[in-house]
Motif scaffolding. Structure first.
Motif, PDB file in Angstrom:
ATOM      1  N   ALA A   1       1.508  -4.927 -15.189  1.00  0.00           N
ATOM      2  CA  ALA A   1       1.636  -4.206 -13.810  1.00  0.00           C
ATOM      3  C   ALA A   1       0.213  -4.295 -12.932  1.00  0.00           C
ATOM      4  O   ALA A   1      -0.725  -4.076 -13.659  1.00  0.00           O
ATOM      5  CB  ALA A   1       2.150  -2.775 -13.736  1.00  0.00           C
ATOM      6  N   LYS A   2       0.263  -4.719 -11.862  1.00  0.00           N
ATOM      7  CA  LYS A   2      -0.983  -4.912 -10.973  1.00  0.00           C
ATOM      8  C   LYS A   2      -1.116  -3.632 -10.139  1.00  0.00           C
ATOM      9  O   LYS A   2      -0.526  -3.533  -8.987  1.00  0.00           O
ATOM     10  CB  LYS A   2      -1.025  -5.982 -10.234  1.00  0.00           C
ATOM     11  CG  LYS A   2      -1.249  -7.171 -11.090  1.00  0.00           C
ATOM     12  CD  LYS A   2      -1.418  -8.626 -10.018  1.00  0.00           C
ATOM     13  CE  LYS A   2      -1.825  -9.775 -10.845  1.00  0.00           C
ATOM     14  NZ  LYS A   2      -2.198 -10.908 -10.116  1.00  0.00           N
ATOM     15  N   VAL A   3      -1.631  -2.549 -10.786  1.00  0.00           N
ATOM     16  CA  VAL A   3      -1.811  -1.401  -9.897  1.00  0.00           C
ATOM     17  C   VAL A   3      -3.188  -1.011  -9.713  1.00  0.00           C
ATOM     18  O   VAL A   3      -3.973  -0.602 -10.545  1.00  0.00           O
ATOM     19  CB  VAL A   3      -1.056  -0.277 -10.666  1.00  0.00           C
ATOM     20  CG1 VAL A   3      -1.278   1.098  -9.921  1.00  0.00           C
ATOM     21  CG2 VAL A   3       0.489  -0.275 -10.589  1.00  0.00           C
ATOM     22  N   GLU A   4      -3.811  -0.866  -8.687  1.00  0.00           N
ATOM     23  CA  GLU A   4      -5.218  -0.758  -8.218  1.00  0.00           C
ATOM     24  C   GLU A   4      -5.014   0.698  -7.090  1.00  0.00           C
ATOM     25  O   GLU A   4      -3.914   0.862  -6.755  1.00  0.00           O
ATOM     26  CB  GLU A   4      -5.687  -1.777  -7.326  1.00  0.00           C
ATOM     27  CG  GLU A   4      -5.783  -3.028  -8.142  1.00  0.00           C
ATOM     28  CD  GLU A   4      -6.811  -2.903  -9.600  1.00  0.00           C
ATOM     29  OE1 GLU A   4      -7.901  -2.519  -9.317  1.00  0.00           O
ATOM     30  OE2 GLU A   4      -6.284  -3.130 -10.406  1.00  0.00           O
TER      31      GLU A   4
ATOM     32  N   ILE B   1       1.052  -1.122  -0.052  1.00  0.00           N
ATOM     33  CA  ILE B   1      -0.150  -0.106   0.176  1.00  0.00           C
ATOM     34  C   ILE B   1       0.993   1.375  -0.029  1.00  0.00           C
ATOM     35  O   ILE B   1       1.725   1.453   0.785  1.00  0.00           O
ATOM     36  CB  ILE B   1      -0.958   0.092   1.233  1.00  0.00           C
ATOM     37  CG1 ILE B   1      -1.709  -1.091   1.069  1.00  0.00           C
ATOM     38  CG2 ILE B   1      -1.657   1.426   1.379  1.00  0.00           C
ATOM     39  CD1 ILE B   1      -2.904  -1.289   2.466  1.00  0.00           C
ATOM     40  N   ILE B   2       0.563   1.979  -0.946  1.00  0.00           N
ATOM     41  CA  ILE B   2       1.413   3.405  -1.039  1.00  0.00           C
ATOM     42  C   ILE B   2       0.465   4.430  -0.657  1.00  0.00           C
ATOM     43  O   ILE B   2      -0.534   4.860  -1.157  1.00  0.00           O
ATOM     44  CB  ILE B   2       1.852   3.655  -2.365  1.00  0.00           C
ATOM     45  CG1 ILE B   2       2.673   2.532  -2.927  1.00  0.00           C
ATOM     46  CG2 ILE B   2       2.545   5.016  -2.493  1.00  0.00           C
ATOM     47  CD1 ILE B   2       3.339   2.543  -4.391  1.00  0.00           C
TER      48      ILE B   2
ATOM     49  N   ALA C   1       4.728  12.360  -4.567  1.00  0.00           N
ATOM     50  CA  ALA C   1       5.777  11.160  -4.380  1.00  0.00           C
ATOM     51  C   ALA C   1       5.132   9.694  -4.802  1.00  0.00           C
ATOM     52  O   ALA C   1       5.785   8.800  -5.035  1.00  0.00           O
ATOM     53  CB  ALA C   1       6.122  10.918  -2.838  1.00  0.00           C
ATOM     54  N   ASN C   2       3.621  10.019  -4.924  1.00  0.00           N
ATOM     55  CA  ASN C   2       2.848   8.839  -5.357  1.00  0.00           C
ATOM     56  C   ASN C   2       3.547   7.976  -6.578  1.00  0.00           C
ATOM     57  O   ASN C   2       3.694   6.762  -6.740  1.00  0.00           O
ATOM     58  CB  ASN C   2       1.502   8.947  -5.434  1.00  0.00           C
ATOM     59  CG  ASN C   2       0.607   7.987  -4.957  1.00  0.00           C
ATOM     60  OD1 ASN C   2       0.996   6.806  -4.303  1.00  0.00           O
ATOM     61  ND2 ASN C   2      -0.827   8.028  -5.273  1.00  0.00           N
ATOM     62  N   PRO C   3       3.533   8.812  -7.664  1.00  0.00           N
ATOM     63  CA  PRO C   3       3.957   7.968  -9.069  1.00  0.00           C
ATOM     64  C   PRO C   3       5.179   7.205  -9.067  1.00  0.00           C
ATOM     65  O   PRO C   3       5.569   6.247  -9.842  1.00  0.00           O
ATOM     66  CB  PRO C   3       3.766   9.058 -10.119  1.00  0.00           C
ATOM     67  CG  PRO C   3       4.029  10.412  -9.386  1.00  0.00           C
ATOM     68  CD  PRO C   3       3.154  10.060  -8.046  1.00  0.00           C
ATOM     69  N   ASN C   4       6.197   8.095  -8.369  1.00  0.00           N
ATOM     70  CA  ASN C   4       7.727   7.424  -8.411  1.00  0.00           C
ATOM     71  C   ASN C   4       7.432   5.885  -7.808  1.00  0.00           C
ATOM     72  O   ASN C   4       8.229   5.139  -8.146  1.00  0.00           O
ATOM     73  CB  ASN C   4       8.577   8.166  -7.659  1.00  0.00           C
ATOM     74  CG  ASN C   4       9.044   9.606  -8.651  1.00  0.00           C
ATOM     75  OD1 ASN C   4       8.781   9.459  -9.756  1.00  0.00           O
ATOM     76  ND2 ASN C   4       9.192  10.691  -7.818  1.00  0.00           N
ATOM     77  N   TYR C   5       7.071   6.086  -6.483  1.00  0.00           N
ATOM     78  CA  TYR C   5       6.667   4.549  -5.683  1.00  0.00           C
ATOM     79  C   TYR C   5       5.992   3.746  -6.530  1.00  0.00           C
ATOM     80  O   TYR C   5       6.580   2.340  -6.648  1.00  0.00           O
ATOM     81  CB  TYR C   5       6.091   4.811  -4.247  1.00  0.00           C
ATOM     82  CG  TYR C   5       6.990   5.193  -3.381  1.00  0.00           C
ATOM     83  CD1 TYR C   5       8.204   4.561  -2.917  1.00  0.00           C
ATOM     84  CD2 TYR C   5       6.850   6.718  -2.756  1.00  0.00           C
ATOM     85  CE1 TYR C   5       9.064   5.133  -1.820  1.00  0.00           C
ATOM     86  CE2 TYR C   5       7.769   7.059  -1.736  1.00  0.00           C
ATOM     87  CZ  TYR C   5       8.838   6.223  -1.398  1.00  0.00           C
ATOM     88  OH  TYR C   5       9.581   6.755  -0.311  1.00  0.00           O
TER      89      TYR C   5
ATOM     90  N   VAL D   1       0.631  -3.295  -6.309  1.00  0.00           N
ATOM     91  CA  VAL D   1       0.382  -1.906  -5.631  1.00  0.00           C
ATOM     92  C   VAL D   1      -1.173  -1.559  -5.290  1.00  0.00           C
ATOM     93  O   VAL D   1      -1.871  -1.507  -6.423  1.00  0.00           O
ATOM     94  CB  VAL D   1       1.139  -0.920  -6.204  1.00  0.00           C
ATOM     95  CG1 VAL D   1       0.863   0.443  -5.716  1.00  0.00           C
ATOM     96  CG2 VAL D   1       2.578  -1.238  -6.271  1.00  0.00           C
ATOM     97  N   LEU D   2      -1.233  -1.195  -4.169  1.00  0.00           N
ATOM     98  CA  LEU D   2      -2.639  -0.514  -3.920  1.00  0.00           C
ATOM     99  C   LEU D   2      -2.153   0.873  -3.512  1.00  0.00           C
ATOM    100  O   LEU D   2      -1.750   1.208  -2.334  1.00  0.00           O
ATOM    101  CB  LEU D   2      -3.357  -1.021  -2.694  1.00  0.00           C
ATOM    102  CG  LEU D   2      -4.770  -0.603  -2.240  1.00  0.00           C
ATOM    103  CD1 LEU D   2      -5.576  -0.640  -3.569  1.00  0.00           C
ATOM    104  CD2 LEU D   2      -5.359  -1.221  -1.109  1.00  0.00           C
ATOM    105  N   ALA D   3      -2.416   1.876  -4.436  1.00  0.00           N
ATOM    106  CA  ALA D   3      -1.934   3.363  -4.058  1.00  0.00           C
ATOM    107  C   ALA D   3      -3.292   4.277  -3.664  1.00  0.00           C
ATOM    108  O   ALA D   3      -4.132   4.034  -4.030  1.00  0.00           O
ATOM    109  CB  ALA D   3      -1.379   3.603  -5.265  1.00  0.00           C
TER     110      ALA D   3
END
Length: 361
Positions: free
Chosen positions: A118-121, A72-73, A79-83, A94-96
């Motif tokens: 990529a698994k980005v939710e 979880i980010i 800072a969010n997109p870099n992580y 990633v759960l952002a």
């Protein structure tokens, strides 16, 4: 890794990050926090003492000996997109936090950088608050017919727009947006820091916008004091050719000569003489439980139920046991529409959106 639990990690230690920590603490049989990345050493020590969870101060420490299914980010917008990009390149689901990037350049850059697999939710919780979830299910059930118009006054910016698009069934098509802003006086109410210390008149800033998605329309309406105010309530309207939802009241046609009026009825325990202890059980519509809370044992608030739902869905998706639920493309589109709404308000004229590249992701 405990196969009987959803084990996750967290980057960030702010106000929103603690929502995830609280949910895990209240549902220990379901969730486990592996580690938390807090860059500031002193803050990391305090966080570790408060929650009893291992903290690390560098990304290398966070990535080594991975024992979690997803991360979880929960960090500031910039800072969010870099992580997100870095963890995705490492193959970590990633759960952002919302939004995935602060502006259009950031969204487009992140879209280009993300690996195809990529698994980005994104943790957009309003869709999973019980009453909103019940309305969404009812809107999709066909009882209202084809939904053609919604009005949402329940959340700011991209949060409110996410509800609009889900209730309306809008996708990534072009939209026209006409926005306005109004101010009015209001007695100051509570905020994140608690109750007001004295009576004070403050300024309420209200954003109002009309969206048109082809033949479907929506009205966004929200005041900046609405989340905490005791005297500014939420309003939801969903209209189809066979019926409508107005907050918790549902009117529909059984046949063209037979109107029916029912309610979305909240079922909670712990009221009056009930001795089960407080918990939200679900939302009933006529004879059906149209929404059921799977986290009843945690005694969670509605917003915590919604956060837990995102965490649970992400756990299943990360392990290939469930589908994507609110991915980068959906989050980017809602934030894009929110930014275009702000632009319309600022410029005082209609804005026409474009079909964005993430629509095909």
């Amino acid at each position: 890794m405990d196969k009987n639990k959803i084990v996750f990690s967290v980057i960030g230690a702010g106000w929103r990050a603690e929502f995830f920590m609280r949910v895990a603490a209240m549902l220990p049989d379901l969730f486990e926090v592996s580690r938390v990345l807090v860059r500031n050493g002193a803050k990391a020590d305090l966080f570790q003492k408060k929650w009893g969870i291992k903290t690390v101060t560098t990304l290398d420490q966070f990535l080594e000996n991975r024992d979690y299914s997803y991360a979880i980010i929960s960090v500031p917008w910039d800072a969010n997109p870099n992580y997100i990009a870095e963890l995705s390149k490492q193959g970590i689901p990633v759960l952002a936090e919302t939004p995935p990037a602060p502006d259009m350049d950031g969204l487009l850059k992140l879209h280009q950088e993300l690996p195809a697999n990529a698994k980005v939710e994104v943790a957009e919780q309003y869709l999973y608050q019980p009453m909103h979830a019940a309305r969404i299910r009812l809107a999709r059930s066909g009882i209202l017919g084809e939904v053609s118009h919604v009005q949402v006054s329940a959340a700011h910016g991209y949060h409110g727009i996410s509800l609009i698009r889900e209730l309306l069934g809008a996708g990534y098509e072009k939209a026209s947006i006409t926005g306005h802003q109004f101010t009015s006086p209001i007695v100051k109410g509570p905020g994140r820091q608690g109750l007001p210390e004295n009576e004070e008149i403050v300024e309420s800033i209200q954003e109002l916008a009309v969206f048109q998605f082809g033949e479907k329309t929506a009205v966004f309406d929200f005041s900046n004091v609405q989340y905490f105010s005791w005297i500014r309530g939420n309003r939801i309207l969903v209209r189809g050719e066979r019926g409508e939802i107005v907050n918790d009241e549902v009117s529909y046609l059984k046949d063209f000569r037979t109107p029916v009026t029912s309610r979305l009825r909240r079922i909670d325990t712990g009221h009056g003489g009930n001795l089960e202890g407080y918990a939200h059980r679900g939302i009933q519509f006529e004879s059906e439980m149209i929404y059921e809370n799977r986290f009843e044992s945690g005694r969670l608030s509605d917003d915590e139920i919604a956060v837990a739902t995102s965490m649970y869905k992400m756990g299943l998706y990360a392990l290939d046991l469930g589908p994507s639920f609110y991915n980068f493309a959906k989050a980017a589109q809602d934030h894009y529409l929110s930014m275009m709404m702000k632009r319309s308000i600022k410029e005082g004229q209609e804005v026409i959106t474009e079909i964005m590249p993430w629509s095909s992701r």
